[in-house]
Design a protein around this motif. Structure first.
Motif, PDB file in Angstrom:
ATOM      1  N   SER A 160       4.501   1.031  -0.502  1.00  0.00           N
ATOM      2  CA  SER A 160       4.603   2.254   0.290  1.00  0.00           C
ATOM      3  C   SER A 160       3.434   2.288   1.276  1.00  0.00           C
ATOM      4  O   SER A 160       2.304   1.935   0.934  1.00  0.00           O
ATOM      5  N   THR A 161       3.714   2.743   2.484  1.00  0.00           N
ATOM      6  CA  THR A 161       2.724   2.735   3.556  1.00  0.00           C
ATOM      7  C   THR A 161       1.895   4.006   3.543  1.00  0.00           C
ATOM      8  O   THR A 161       2.442   5.108   3.424  1.00  0.00           O
ATOM      9  N   CYS A 184      12.720   4.900  -0.021  1.00  0.00           N
ATOM     10  CA  CYS A 184      13.551   5.814   0.788  1.00  0.00           C
ATOM     11  C   CYS A 184      12.895   6.208   2.113  1.00  0.00           C
ATOM     12  O   CYS A 184      13.500   6.937   2.892  1.00  0.00           O
ATOM     13  N   GLN A 185      11.662   5.743   2.365  1.00  0.00           N
ATOM     14  CA  GLN A 185      10.933   5.992   3.606  1.00  0.00           C
ATOM     15  C   GLN A 185      10.623   7.478   3.865  1.00  0.00           C
ATOM     16  O   GLN A 185      10.312   7.864   4.981  1.00  0.00           O
ATOM     17  N   ARG A 186      10.711   8.317   2.848  1.00  0.00           N
ATOM     18  CA  ARG A 186      10.355   9.724   3.016  1.00  0.00           C
ATOM     19  C   ARG A 186       8.880   9.921   2.689  1.00  0.00           C
ATOM     20  O   ARG A 186       8.280   9.156   1.945  1.00  0.00           O
ATOM     21  N   ILE A 187       8.296  10.969   3.282  1.00  0.00           N
ATOM     22  CA  ILE A 187       6.862  11.199   3.176  1.00  0.00           C
ATOM     23  C   ILE A 187       6.553  12.085   1.965  1.00  0.00           C
ATOM     24  O   ILE A 187       7.246  13.066   1.704  1.00  0.00           O
ATOM     25  N   PHE A 188       5.506  11.730   1.233  1.00  0.00           N
ATOM     26  CA  PHE A 188       5.022  12.579   0.148  1.00  0.00           C
ATOM     27  C   PHE A 188       3.515  12.402   0.039  1.00  0.00           C
ATOM     28  O   PHE A 188       2.928  11.496   0.645  1.00  0.00           O
ATOM     29  N   LEU A 189       2.882  13.311  -0.714  1.00  0.00           N
ATOM     30  CA  LEU A 189       1.434  13.266  -0.885  1.00  0.00           C
ATOM     31  C   LEU A 189       1.088  12.508  -2.164  1.00  0.00           C
ATOM     32  O   LEU A 189       1.749  12.659  -3.186  1.00  0.00           O
ATOM     33  N   PHE A 190       0.016  11.724  -2.078  1.00  0.00           N
ATOM     34  CA  PHE A 190      -0.416  10.960  -3.245  1.00  0.00           C
ATOM     35  C   PHE A 190      -1.908  10.732  -3.141  1.00  0.00           C
ATOM     36  O   PHE A 190      -2.444  10.462  -2.070  1.00  0.00           O
ATOM     37  N   ASN A 191      -2.589  10.871  -4.289  1.00  0.00           N
ATOM     38  CA  ASN A 191      -4.029  10.636  -4.339  1.00  0.00           C
ATOM     39  C   ASN A 191      -4.278   9.164  -4.648  1.00  0.00           C
ATOM     40  O   ASN A 191      -4.028   8.702  -5.763  1.00  0.00           O
ATOM     41  N   THR A 192      -4.773   8.439  -3.661  1.00  0.00           N
ATOM     42  CA  THR A 192      -4.974   7.001  -3.814  1.00  0.00           C
ATOM     43  C   THR A 192      -6.154   6.676  -4.725  1.00  0.00           C
ATOM     44  O   THR A 192      -6.365   5.505  -5.059  1.00  0.00           O
ATOM     45  N   LEU A 193      -6.936   7.683  -5.115  1.00  0.00           N
ATOM     46  CA  LEU A 193      -8.053   7.449  -6.021  1.00  0.00           C
ATOM     47  C   LEU A 193      -7.638   7.493  -7.486  1.00  0.00           C
ATOM     48  O   LEU A 193      -8.475   7.301  -8.372  1.00  0.00           O
ATOM     49  N   ASN A 194      -6.362   7.766  -7.756  1.00  0.00           N
ATOM     50  CA  ASN A 194      -5.897   7.879  -9.143  1.00  0.00           C
ATOM     51  C   ASN A 194      -5.777   6.530  -9.841  1.00  0.00           C
ATOM     52  O   ASN A 194      -5.586   6.470 -11.057  1.00  0.00           O
ATOM     53  N   ASN A 195      -5.860   5.437  -9.059  1.00  0.00           N
ATOM     54  CA  ASN A 195      -5.673   4.096  -9.629  1.00  0.00           C
ATOM     55  C   ASN A 195      -4.372   4.019 -10.423  1.00  0.00           C
ATOM     56  O   ASN A 195      -4.342   3.562 -11.574  1.00  0.00           O
ATOM     57  N   ALA A 196      -3.310   4.499  -9.812  1.00  0.00           N
ATOM     58  CA  ALA A 196      -2.003   4.498 -10.466  1.00  0.00           C
ATOM     59  C   ALA A 196      -0.940   4.182  -9.429  1.00  0.00           C
ATOM     60  O   ALA A 196      -1.183   4.234  -8.218  1.00  0.00           O
ATOM     61  N   LEU A 197       0.235   3.841  -9.924  1.00  0.00           N
ATOM     62  CA  LEU A 197       1.365   3.605  -9.038  1.00  0.00           C
ATOM     63  C   LEU A 197       1.921   4.938  -8.569  1.00  0.00           C
ATOM     64  O   LEU A 197       1.821   5.955  -9.266  1.00  0.00           O
ATOM     65  N   ALA A 198       2.499   4.958  -7.385  1.00  0.00           N
ATOM     66  CA  ALA A 198       3.005   6.190  -6.786  1.00  0.00           C
ATOM     67  C   ALA A 198       4.489   6.336  -7.099  1.00  0.00           C
ATOM     68  O   ALA A 198       5.281   5.434  -6.824  1.00  0.00           O
ATOM     69  N   ILE A 200       2.043   9.427   2.165  1.00  0.00           N
ATOM     70  CA  ILE A 200       2.599   8.119   1.842  1.00  0.00           C
ATOM     71  C   ILE A 200       4.054   8.063   2.279  1.00  0.00           C
ATOM     72  O   ILE A 200       4.822   8.993   2.032  1.00  0.00           O
ATOM     73  N   SER A 201       4.431   6.981   2.947  1.00  0.00           N
ATOM     74  CA  SER A 201       5.834   6.736   3.296  1.00  0.00           C
ATOM     75  C   SER A 201       6.429   5.842   2.225  1.00  0.00           C
ATOM     76  O   SER A 201       6.021   4.683   2.067  1.00  0.00           O
ATOM     77  N   CYS A 202       7.380   6.383   1.459  1.00  0.00           N
ATOM     78  CA  CYS A 202       7.943   5.669   0.304  1.00  0.00           C
ATOM     79  C   CYS A 202       8.556   4.335   0.734  1.00  0.00           C
ATOM     80  O   CYS A 202       9.301   4.257   1.710  1.00  0.00           O
ATOM     81  N   GLY A 203       8.239   3.294  -0.023  1.00  0.00           N
ATOM     82  CA  GLY A 203       8.779   1.973   0.284  1.00  0.00           C
ATOM     83  C   GLY A 203      10.249   1.828  -0.045  1.00  0.00           C
ATOM     84  O   GLY A 203      10.874   0.842   0.332  1.00  0.00           O
ATOM     85  N   SER A 211       6.412   2.775  -6.572  1.00  0.00           N
ATOM     86  CA  SER A 211       5.941   1.771  -5.622  1.00  0.00           C
ATOM     87  C   SER A 211       4.416   1.784  -5.651  1.00  0.00           C
ATOM     88  O   SER A 211       3.800   2.589  -6.349  1.00  0.00           O
ATOM     89  N   THR A 212       3.810   0.893  -4.889  1.00  0.00           N
ATOM     90  CA  THR A 212       2.366   0.874  -4.799  1.00  0.00           C
ATOM     91  C   THR A 212       1.931   1.420  -3.444  1.00  0.00           C
ATOM     92  O   THR A 212       2.519   1.078  -2.412  1.00  0.00           O
ATOM     93  N   ALA A 213       0.935   2.299  -3.445  1.00  0.00           N
ATOM     94  CA  ALA A 213       0.423   2.887  -2.206  1.00  0.00           C
ATOM     95  C   ALA A 213      -0.517   1.883  -1.555  1.00  0.00           C
ATOM     96  O   ALA A 213      -1.703   1.804  -1.898  1.00  0.00           O
ATOM     97  N   GLY A 214       0.021   1.098  -0.632  1.00  0.00           N
ATOM     98  CA  GLY A 214      -0.741  -0.005  -0.086  1.00  0.00           C
ATOM     99  C   GLY A 214      -0.633  -1.208  -1.015  1.00  0.00           C
ATOM    100  O   GLY A 214      -0.367  -1.062  -2.209  1.00  0.00           O
ATOM    101  N   SER A 215      -0.867  -2.381  -0.493  1.00  0.00           N
ATOM    102  CA  SER A 215      -0.649  -3.598  -1.277  1.00  0.00           C
ATOM    103  C   SER A 215      -1.815  -3.938  -2.198  1.00  0.00           C
ATOM    104  O   SER A 215      -1.654  -4.712  -3.141  1.00  0.00           O
TER     105      SER A 215
END
Length: 253
Positions: A247-248, A155-169, A150-153, A178-182
């Motif tokens: 976040s992208t 600071c634009q730095r990259i980190f790992l996030f599980n998009t199946l958690n149904n939670a904000l990143a 995930i590219s943070c919305g 932020s939200t991982a995707g809109s």
């Protein structure tokens, strides 16, 4: 000794205030001086962005040399900070792209190219030649379903996030949410907005249907306030989700 790269003589972080005055880069020239082998400072060895002080909430980090606490108020955007006790530099951010940190045995913090294998300490009373050991390679984790880069919305730095958690990143670098995707935030926003409208209709209906009773019993006003308060909470929450930074998703981890 063979010369691996051209000399570099530049401040550790140019235009950085309060960085160590003795922190320089320097690839090796042939020289008859002491040689040592050390490992570069990896991202896992950096201190967290800051540690709130128990006294007044002042952001602090621990000096990596003398362990004193360093006040980084107004310096959290810098890459390094200088300890007022030992005058050595401590990194608080990852090195700039294409660079890496190295700590000489004399405690001088150096920065060099990521590809450098040997560098020279620039301090006149040291002048060691440092052979850089290969950074230990962490085996890639087994594939986890939903784990993405995930590219943070913020600071634009990259980190790992599980998009199946149904939670904000929450970014581990800037600690902002932020939200991982809109899609996630938009879905939550519509749910909260729908609940807000539902409670608004209920509140208006209860108010209109019981206003005569309220004239005789003041307790009904508590019910009115409660209904409208729930409406306000859900409505504000929907605005929070709709206005959240996005976040992208860069790809699977």
């Amino acid at each position: 000794m063979e010369r691996n790269e051209a000399d570099e003589r530049a401040p550790l972080i140019q235009n950085e205030r309060n960085s160590s005055a003795s922190s320089y880069t320097g690839d090796v020239q042939d020289s008859d001086v002491t040689q040592v082998t050390i490992s570069p400072i990896g991202p896992d060895e950096l201190p967290p962005p800051y540690t709130p002080s128990p006294h007044g909430g002042v952001p602090m980090v621990t000096c990596r040399v003398c362990k004193s606490m360093i006040d980084i108020t107004g310096k959290k955007e810098q890459h390094v900070v200088k300890c007022n006790n030992c005058n050595e530099a401590t990194p608080i951010k990852n090195a700039p792209p294409g660079k890496k940190y190295v700590r000489c045995p004399c405690n001088c913090l150096l920065i060099c190219k990521a590809t450098s294998q040997r560098i020279a300490c620039p301090r006149p009373n040291c002048k060691r030649i440092i052979n850089l050991a290969q950074s230990p390679i962490t085996p890639p984790p087994s594939h986890v379903p939903g784990m993405c880069r995930i590219s943070c919305g913020h600071c634009q730095r990259i980190f790992l996030f599980n998009t199946l958690n149904n939670a904000l990143a929450r970014c581990p670098h800037c600690r902002k949410v932020s939200t991982a995707g809109s899609e996630f935030a938009r879905r939550r926003g519509f749910i909260c907005l729908l609940l807000a409208m539902m409670f608004l209709v209920i509140s208006l209906g209860v108010t209109v249907g019981t206003y005569k009773i309220a004239q005789r019993s003041g307790g009904m006003y508590v019910l009115y306030v409660g209904c409208f308060l729930v409406f306000a909470i859900f409505f504000i929450r929907s605005i929070y989700y709709f206005s959240m930074r996005i976040s992208t998703v860069e790809g699977m981890a």
